[in-house]
Design a protein around this motif. Structure first.
Motif, PDB file in Angstrom:
ATOM      1  N   VAL A  76      52.951  41.748  41.057  1.00 38.96           N
ATOM      2  CA  VAL A  76      51.531  41.815  41.418  1.00 38.96           C
ATOM      3  C   VAL A  76      50.777  40.633  40.809  1.00 38.96           C
ATOM      4  CG1 VAL A  76      49.397  43.132  41.047  1.00 38.96           C
ATOM      5  CG2 VAL A  76      51.474  44.305  41.775  1.00 38.96           C
ATOM      6  N   GLY A  77      51.093  40.297  39.563  1.00 43.14           N
ATOM      7  CA  GLY A  77      50.453  39.150  38.918  1.00 43.14           C
ATOM      8  C   GLY A  77      50.775  37.845  39.621  1.00 43.14           C
TER       9      GLY A  77
ATOM     10  N   ALA B  30      43.761  33.632  42.397  1.00 41.46           N
ATOM     11  CA  ALA B  30      43.021  34.321  41.344  1.00 41.46           C
ATOM     12  C   ALA B  30      43.111  33.554  40.030  1.00 41.46           C
ATOM     13  CB  ALA B  30      43.574  35.736  41.146  1.00 41.46           C
ATOM     14  N   PRO B  31      42.029  33.538  39.243  1.00 43.02           N
ATOM     15  CA  PRO B  31      42.075  32.884  37.922  1.00 43.02           C
ATOM     16  C   PRO B  31      42.904  33.701  36.938  1.00 43.02           C
ATOM     17  CG  PRO B  31      39.960  33.961  38.258  1.00 43.02           C
ATOM     18  CD  PRO B  31      40.697  34.066  39.559  1.00 43.02           C
ATOM     19  N   ALA B  32      43.137  33.114  35.767  1.00 42.26           N
ATOM     20  CA  ALA B  32      44.050  33.721  34.795  1.00 42.26           C
ATOM     21  C   ALA B  32      43.614  35.121  34.382  1.00 42.26           C
ATOM     22  CB  ALA B  32      44.167  32.822  33.563  1.00 42.26           C
ATOM     23  N   PHE B  33      42.297  35.317  34.111  1.00 41.20           N
ATOM     24  CA  PHE B  33      41.874  36.624  33.623  1.00 41.20           C
ATOM     25  C   PHE B  33      42.040  37.703  34.691  1.00 41.20           C
ATOM     26  CE2 PHE B  33      37.987  35.211  35.669  1.00 41.20           C
ATOM     27  CZ  PHE B  33      37.413  36.372  36.168  1.00 41.20           C
ATOM     28  N   VAL B  34      41.910  37.319  35.970  1.00 37.82           N
ATOM     29  CA  VAL B  34      42.124  38.285  37.062  1.00 37.82           C
ATOM     30  C   VAL B  34      43.607  38.611  37.186  1.00 37.82           C
ATOM     31  CG1 VAL B  34      41.932  38.672  39.551  1.00 37.82           C
ATOM     32  CG2 VAL B  34      40.065  37.574  38.305  1.00 37.82           C
ATOM     33  N   VAL B  35      44.466  37.611  37.019  1.00 30.31           N
ATOM     34  CA  VAL B  35      45.916  37.839  37.077  1.00 30.31           C
ATOM     35  C   VAL B  35      46.340  38.798  35.962  1.00 30.31           C
ATOM     36  CG1 VAL B  35      48.187  36.758  36.880  1.00 30.31           C
ATOM     37  CG2 VAL B  35      46.372  35.618  38.161  1.00 30.31           C
TER      38      VAL B  35
END
Length: 310
Positions: A63-64, A72-77
């Protein structure tokens, strides 16, 4: 004491074992087991078990990876991976409690298969390379000479330790695991306590997926194979009881490190990789039998003390 003795013995058996680089490798390699074992520890305290953690890690990593490739940016991942893990944990807890299943073995075995199959389907059976730089740094870079993942483990341990020691929820977990019938009579919300520990177990699996994805710069449906075995072994080696209500978070971490030390030592000593599975299995049997013997001896002591008082 056992871990310290093991380290001393292995230091004599291999000249490479006590080198700084090797010890750092052990900490990095056991980071995922350590994080996921802390969630498993809470589940076992309530007389449960979570067999889905390995597949949960695999699904969360996929999913990541898909989130990253979607832009998606890192914090969303990271949020996607942790949220996915917590969602699987919530499904386990809700179905077990409100589905009135006789044992969590059933639902967690089911989600083990479902999560693994879903991960394989989403990834088309292959690893998906690529992760944000922040996640890669977390899994690969060192801080003050220690792997970055060690600080994640320490942070998770600190949060769970504070929750268990300062919140009434922590006492409820031990009460539910020790005497479930008495916990109900005391008015403890047993159902939601059980759901909460499975959610936290899933959340820890999601954090483990972040660490593993950072180390490999990928998400893969093949991650987490036999991770449930390692985490259960770590918790039981650390002194927790399958009968519930007994165990310490720090001891579960020590158990995880022991698993890593044993694996690392067997590699340094050129022991066949297949034999390593046998060794871990034997360690689990010894740990469980030690728990059974301890409970038997404690029961005998109580009977003798009661006899003297009467």
């Amino acid at each position: 004491m056992i871990l310290a003795l093991l380290i001393v013995v292995l230091g004599f058996l291999s000249p490479y074992f006590l080198t700084g680089r090797n010890l750092s490798n052990i900490l990095a390699q056991t980071a995922v087991i350590s994080v996921v074992a802390m969630g498993q520890h809470l589940v076992i305290l309530t007389r449960g078990i979570d067999l889905s953690v390995g597949s949960n890690v695999a699904l969360a990593s996929v999913v990541g990876a898909l989130s990253f490739h979607a832009g998606a940016p890192a914090f969303v991942v990271i949020a996607a991976m942790v949220g996915c893990g917590a969602a699987v944990g919530a499904i386990n807890g809700l179905f077990y409690v409100f589905g009135r299943l006789p044992h969590p073995f059933i639902i967690t075995l089911a989600t083990l298969s479902i999560a693994k199959g879903l991960a394989l389907q989403l990834a088309d059976g292959r690893a998906i390379p690529g992760m944000p730089d922040a996640i890669d740094a977390l899994g690969r870079e060192a801080v003050w000479g220690l792997p970055g993942s060690v600080f994640v483990v320490a942070g998770v341990a600190a949060v769970l330790f504070i929750m268990a020691k300062t919140m009434v929820w922590g006492r409820w977990i031990y009460a539910v695991g020790g005497r479930p019938d008495a916990a109900v009579r005391m008015g403890i919300p047993v159902a939601w306590v059980l759901v909460s520990v499975y959610v936290i177990s899933g959340l820890c699996a999601g954090i483990g997926a972040v660490i593993l994805a950072g180390r490999t710069d990928a998400g893969s449906p093949l991650f987490g194979n036999l991770l449930e075995l390692d985490t259960i072994a770590a918790v039981i080696i650390g002194g927790a009881s399958f009968l519930g209500g007994r165990g310490h978070l720090g001891h579960a971490l020590i158990g995880a490190i022991m698993i890593g030390v044993i694996r690392n030592a067997l590699n340094l000593l050129n022991v066949n990789v297949f034999f390593q599975l046998i060794v871990i299995g034997v360690v689990i049997v010894i740990a469980v039998e030690s728990d059974v013997l301890r409970n038997y001896l404690e029961g005998r002591v109580r009977v003798m003390q009661a006899g003297r008082q009467s």
